[in-house]
Write a protein that holds these residues in place. Structure first.
Motif, mmCIF file in Angstrom:
data_model
loop_
_atom_site.group_PDB
_atom_site.id
_atom_site.type_symbol
_atom_site.label_atom_id
_atom_site.label_comp_id
_atom_site.label_asym_id
_atom_site.label_seq_id
_atom_site.Cartn_x
_atom_site.Cartn_y
_atom_site.Cartn_z
ATOM 1 N N THR A 49 0.883 -0.834 -0.282
ATOM 2 C CA THR A 49 0.055 -0.346 -0.088
ATOM 3 C C THR A 49 1.335 1.548 -0.140
ATOM 4 N N PRO A 50 0.874 2.212 -1.313
ATOM 5 C CA PRO A 50 1.890 2.852 -0.964
ATOM 6 C C PRO A 50 0.902 4.348 0.027
ATOM 7 N N GLY A 53 -2.505 5.443 0.584
ATOM 8 C CA GLY A 53 -3.532 4.933 -0.883
ATOM 9 C C GLY A 53 -4.478 4.309 0.201
#
Length: 151
Positions: A49-50, A53
């Motif tokens: 997961t960025p 994000g």
């Protein structure tokens, strides 16, 4: 002379043997939990997961895990007389280790801390609704398939 029955010490119940007690259950839950958690961790490495994000890996892990538990519970309650350790191993262990409430909660907190409270709230609601829908749809579909397959 013997004491009246009401004054006698209660008879000691025999302890179940280690083989038939809770030790095997604890062992299969631990083994299943390790397998499920390792699968979840591998998925999170594959689909990170960025920052800020939407945590898709955790979302889909929980939704898929709920769908699988829906199918599993129908099969072991309506179709198959499973061994006493199957449910603790797969249901509690594997699926309990695979799905994750703690990472879900941490993901929400991260989103809020990163200034994305709307995304965090959307994630909170979407996961809950999708997980409930998944378990219901999977169990309903499994029952329908099993009914359709009956002679």
């Amino acid at each position: 002379m013997t004491a009246p029955e009401s004054l006698r010490a209660p008879a000691r119940s025999a302890r179940p043997s280690l083989r038939h007690g809770q030790a095997p259950v604890v062992a299969v839950v631990a083994l299943g939990g390790a397998l499920g958690a390792a699968a979840r961790y591998a998925l999170s490495l594959h689909w990170p997961t960025p920052p800020g994000g939407f945590p898709w890996a955790t979302f889909w892990t929980n939704v898929v895990g709920c769908a699988v538990i829906g199918v599993f519970m129908v099969v072991i309650t309506d179709v198959w007389a499973a061994h006493r350790l199957v449910r603790p191993f797969f249901g509690t262990g594997v699926l309990g280790g695979f799905t994750t409430f703690s990472t879900y909660a941490v993901d929400i907190r991260k989103l809020v801390d990163q200034g994305r409270p709307a995304v965090g709230l959307a994630y909170l609601a979407a996961t809950l609704l999708a997980a409930l829908a998944a378990v219901w749809l999977a169990s309903t579909a499994t029952r329908r398939v099993l009914k359709w397959r009956q002679p």
